[in-house]
Design a protein around this motif. Structure first.
Motif, PDB file in Angstrom:
ATOM      1  N   SER A  44     -55.762  20.616 113.727  1.00  0.00           N
ATOM      2  CA  SER A  44     -54.827  19.638 114.297  1.00  0.00           C
ATOM      3  C   SER A  44     -55.435  18.236 114.276  1.00  0.00           C
ATOM      4  CB  SER A  44     -54.470  20.042 115.728  1.00  0.00           C
ATOM      5  OG  SER A  44     -53.628  19.091 116.316  1.00  0.00           O
ATOM      6  N   GLN A  45     -56.702  18.144 114.642  1.00  0.00           N
ATOM      7  CA  GLN A  45     -57.394  16.849 114.626  1.00  0.00           C
ATOM      8  C   GLN A  45     -57.469  16.302 113.203  1.00  0.00           C
ATOM      9  OE1 GLN A  45     -58.404  14.889 117.127  1.00  0.00           O
ATOM     10  NE2 GLN A  45     -59.003  13.376 115.612  1.00  0.00           N
ATOM     11  N   GLN A  46     -57.738  17.175 112.236  1.00  0.00           N
ATOM     12  CA  GLN A  46     -57.804  16.757 110.834  1.00  0.00           C
ATOM     13  C   GLN A  46     -56.458  16.221 110.376  1.00  0.00           C
ATOM     14  OE1 GLN A  46     -60.392  16.494 108.828  1.00  0.00           O
ATOM     15  NE2 GLN A  46     -59.176  15.827 107.098  1.00  0.00           N
ATOM     16  N   GLU A  47     -55.379  16.901 110.782  1.00  0.00           N
ATOM     17  CA  GLU A  47     -54.046  16.442 110.401  1.00  0.00           C
ATOM     18  C   GLU A  47     -53.751  15.074 111.017  1.00  0.00           C
ATOM     19  OE1 GLU A  47     -51.623  19.687 111.723  1.00  0.00           O
ATOM     20  OE2 GLU A  47     -52.059  20.901 109.946  1.00  0.00           O
ATOM     21  N   ARG A  48     -54.138  14.878 112.281  1.00  0.00           N
ATOM     22  CA  ARG A  48     -53.931  13.573 112.920  1.00  0.00           C
ATOM     23  C   ARG A  48     -54.744  12.496 112.213  1.00  0.00           C
ATOM     24  NH1 ARG A  48     -54.042  16.711 117.666  1.00  0.00           N
ATOM     25  NH2 ARG A  48     -56.185  16.133 118.133  1.00  0.00           N
ATOM     26  N   THR A  49     -55.957  12.841 111.844  1.00  0.00           N
ATOM     27  CA  THR A  49     -56.811  11.889 111.141  1.00  0.00           C
ATOM     28  C   THR A  49     -56.194  11.495 109.802  1.00  0.00           C
ATOM     29  OG1 THR A  49     -58.792  12.773 112.210  1.00  0.00           O
ATOM     30  CG2 THR A  49     -59.122  11.550 110.157  1.00  0.00           C
ATOM     31  N   GLU A  50     -55.670  12.483 109.094  1.00  0.00           N
ATOM     32  CA  GLU A  50     -55.039  12.199 107.799  1.00  0.00           C
ATOM     33  C   GLU A  50     -53.808  11.310 107.980  1.00  0.00           C
ATOM     34  OE1 GLU A  50     -54.322  16.013 106.034  1.00  0.00           O
ATOM     35  OE2 GLU A  50     -56.452  16.378 105.652  1.00  0.00           O
ATOM     36  N   THR A  51     -53.014  11.581 109.011  1.00  0.00           N
ATOM     37  CA  THR A  51     -51.833  10.765 109.281  1.00  0.00           C
ATOM     38  C   THR A  51     -52.237   9.332 109.605  1.00  0.00           C
ATOM     39  OG1 THR A  51     -50.591  12.676 110.081  1.00  0.00           O
ATOM     40  CG2 THR A  51     -49.813  10.508 110.778  1.00  0.00           C
ATOM     41  N   GLN A  52     -53.257   9.187 110.431  1.00  0.00           N
ATOM     42  CA  GLN A  52     -53.736   7.845 110.768  1.00  0.00           C
ATOM     43  C   GLN A  52     -54.246   7.124 109.532  1.00  0.00           C
ATOM     44  OE1 GLN A  52     -56.588   8.723 113.835  1.00  0.00           O
ATOM     45  NE2 GLN A  52     -55.092   8.490 115.475  1.00  0.00           N
ATOM     46  N   GLN A  53     -54.952   7.846 108.673  1.00  0.00           N
ATOM     47  CA  GLN A  53     -55.473   7.221 107.458  1.00  0.00           C
ATOM     48  C   GLN A  53     -54.336   6.789 106.550  1.00  0.00           C
ATOM     49  OE1 GLN A  53     -58.765   6.454 106.902  1.00  0.00           O
ATOM     50  NE2 GLN A  53     -57.830   5.218 105.297  1.00  0.00           N
ATOM     51  N   GLU A  54     -53.285   7.602 106.457  1.00  0.00           N
ATOM     52  CA  GLU A  54     -52.126   7.215 105.654  1.00  0.00           C
ATOM     53  C   GLU A  54     -51.491   5.938 106.203  1.00  0.00           C
ATOM     54  OE1 GLU A  54     -49.614  10.655 105.734  1.00  0.00           O
ATOM     55  OE2 GLU A  54     -50.924  11.815 104.419  1.00  0.00           O
ATOM     56  N   ARG A  55     -51.388   5.847 107.517  1.00  0.00           N
ATOM     57  CA  ARG A  55     -50.819   4.649 108.138  1.00  0.00           C
ATOM     58  C   ARG A  55     -51.696   3.429 107.876  1.00  0.00           C
ATOM     59  NH1 ARG A  55     -49.186   7.441 113.895  1.00  0.00           N
ATOM     60  NH2 ARG A  55     -47.335   8.526 113.131  1.00  0.00           N
ATOM     61  N   ILE A  56     -52.996   3.624 107.977  1.00  0.00           N
ATOM     62  CA  ILE A  56     -53.928   2.520 107.709  1.00  0.00           C
ATOM     63  C   ILE A  56     -53.790   2.059 106.256  1.00  0.00           C
ATOM     64  CG2 ILE A  56     -56.387   1.956 107.432  1.00  0.00           C
ATOM     65  CD1 ILE A  56     -56.870   3.771 109.929  1.00  0.00           C
ATOM     66  N   ASP A  57     -53.725   3.018 105.333  1.00  0.00           N
ATOM     67  CA  ASP A  57     -53.578   2.675 103.914  1.00  0.00           C
ATOM     68  C   ASP A  57     -52.280   1.913 103.664  1.00  0.00           C
ATOM     69  OD1 ASP A  57     -55.985   3.949 103.449  1.00  0.00           O
ATOM     70  OD2 ASP A  57     -55.075   5.780 102.630  1.00  0.00           O
ATOM     71  N   LEU A  58     -51.193   2.387 104.282  1.00  0.00           N
ATOM     72  CA  LEU A  58     -49.907   1.710 104.118  1.00  0.00           C
ATOM     73  C   LEU A  58     -49.973   0.289 104.671  1.00  0.00           C
ATOM     74  CD1 LEU A  58     -46.914   1.698 103.375  1.00  0.00           C
ATOM     75  CD2 LEU A  58     -46.440   2.720 105.621  1.00  0.00           C
ATOM     76  N   ALA A  59     -50.546   0.134 105.850  1.00  0.00           N
ATOM     77  CA  ALA A  59     -50.671  -1.204 106.452  1.00  0.00           C
ATOM     78  C   ALA A  59     -51.525  -2.113 105.579  1.00  0.00           C
ATOM     79  CB  ALA A  59     -51.266  -1.092 107.857  1.00  0.00           C
ATOM     80  N   ALA A  60     -52.580  -1.565 104.998  1.00  0.00           N
ATOM     81  CA  ALA A  60     -53.444  -2.370 104.123  1.00  0.00           C
ATOM     82  C   ALA A  60     -52.684  -2.820 102.879  1.00  0.00           C
ATOM     83  CB  ALA A  60     -54.681  -1.563 103.729  1.00  0.00           C
ATOM     84  N   ARG A  61     -51.869  -1.930 102.304  1.00  0.00           N
ATOM     85  CA  ARG A  61     -51.071  -2.315 101.127  1.00  0.00           C
ATOM     86  C   ARG A  61     -50.056  -3.399 101.490  1.00  0.00           C
ATOM     87  NH1 ARG A  61     -51.273   3.284 100.210  1.00  0.00           N
ATOM     88  NH2 ARG A  61     -49.191   3.579 101.098  1.00  0.00           N
ATOM     89  N   GLU A  62     -49.400  -3.210 102.636  1.00  0.00           N
ATOM     90  CA  GLU A  62     -48.418  -4.210 103.068  1.00  0.00           C
ATOM     91  C   GLU A  62     -49.096  -5.552 103.332  1.00  0.00           C
ATOM     92  OE1 GLU A  62     -46.461  -2.450 106.425  1.00  0.00           O
ATOM     93  OE2 GLU A  62     -45.251  -1.118 105.169  1.00  0.00           O
ATOM     94  N   LEU A  63     -50.260  -5.519 103.938  1.00  0.00           N
ATOM     95  CA  LEU A  63     -51.004  -6.753 104.197  1.00  0.00           C
ATOM     96  C   LEU A  63     -51.392  -7.433 102.882  1.00  0.00           C
ATOM     97  CD1 LEU A  63     -52.253  -8.608 106.306  1.00  0.00           C
ATOM     98  CD2 LEU A  63     -54.287  -7.161 106.275  1.00  0.00           C
ATOM     99  N   ALA A  64     -51.798  -6.638 101.907  1.00  0.00           N
ATOM    100  CA  ALA A  64     -52.167  -7.207 100.602  1.00  0.00           C
ATOM    101  C   ALA A  64     -50.950  -7.860  99.943  1.00  0.00           C
ATOM    102  CB  ALA A  64     -52.747  -6.125  99.697  1.00  0.00           C
ATOM    103  N   GLU A  65     -49.783  -7.212 100.058  1.00  0.00           N
ATOM    104  CA  GLU A  65     -48.565  -7.778  99.481  1.00  0.00           C
ATOM    105  C   GLU A  65     -48.197  -9.090 100.168  1.00  0.00           C
ATOM    106  OE1 GLU A  65     -45.583  -4.756  99.799  1.00  0.00           O
ATOM    107  OE2 GLU A  65     -46.611  -3.418  98.395  1.00  0.00           O
ATOM    108  N   VAL A  66     -48.278  -9.116 101.487  1.00  0.00           N
ATOM    109  CA  VAL A  66     -47.974 -10.341 102.234  1.00  0.00           C
ATOM    110  C   VAL A  66     -48.959 -11.436 101.847  1.00  0.00           C
ATOM    111  CG1 VAL A  66     -47.987 -11.374 104.551  1.00  0.00           C
ATOM    112  CG2 VAL A  66     -46.834  -9.182 104.155  1.00  0.00           C
ATOM    113  N   SER A  67     -50.236 -11.062 101.712  1.00  0.00           N
ATOM    114  CA  SER A  67     -51.257 -12.037 101.328  1.00  0.00           C
ATOM    115  C   SER A  67     -50.951 -12.621  99.956  1.00  0.00           C
ATOM    116  CB  SER A  67     -52.631 -11.375 101.330  1.00  0.00           C
ATOM    117  OG  SER A  67     -53.622 -12.275 100.907  1.00  0.00           O
ATOM    118  N   GLU A  68     -50.524 -11.777  99.012  1.00  0.00           N
ATOM    119  CA  GLU A  68     -50.178 -12.261  97.673  1.00  0.00           C
ATOM    120  C   GLU A  68     -48.993 -13.217  97.732  1.00  0.00           C
ATOM    121  OE1 GLU A  68     -49.509  -8.892  95.135  1.00  0.00           O
ATOM    122  OE2 GLU A  68     -51.560  -8.154  95.385  1.00  0.00           O
TER     123      GLU A  68
END
Length: 81
Positions: A44-68
Motif C-alpha cells: 500500500s505504501q509503495q502504491e502511494r509512493t508511486e502515485t505521489q511520484q506520478e503527481r510530482i512528474d506531472l507537476a514538473a512537466r506542467e511547470l516546464a511547459e509554463v516556463s517555456e
C-alpha cells in the motif's frame, strides 16, 4: 524402573513435546499473519509512493511547459521593444 513407569515417563515427555510443538505452531502462524499484514502495508505504501511520484512528474512537466511559454512571451516582448 518398571515398564509401566518407563511408559508413563515417555508419555509425559511426549505430552510436553506435543504442547511445545502446538505452541510453536501458534507462534509461527502469528508471525506469518504479521508478515502478511506488513507486506500488505508495504504494498500500500509503495502504491502511494508511486502515485505521489506520478503527481510530482506531472507537476514538473506542467511547470516546464509554463516556463517555456513564459520564456517565449519574454522573448516576444523583448523583440517588440
Amino acid at each position: 524402573m518398571t515398564a509401566q513407569e518407563d511408559i508413563a515417563t515417555v508419555a509425559g515427555q511426549l505430552a510436553d513435546l506435543t504442547r511445545t510443538v502446538e505452541e510453536m505452531e501458534k507462534r509461527l502462524k502469528a508471525l506469518g499473519e504479521r508478515a502478511d499484514t506488513q507486506q500488505e502495508r508495504s504494498k500500500s505504501q509503495q502504491e502511494r509512493t508511486e502515485t505521489q511520484q506520478e503527481r510530482i512528474d506531472l507537476a514538473a512537466r506542467e511547470l516546464a511547459e509554463v516556463s517555456e511559454r513564459l520564456q517565449a512571451a519574454a522573448n516576444a516582448l523583448r523583440a517588440s521593444i
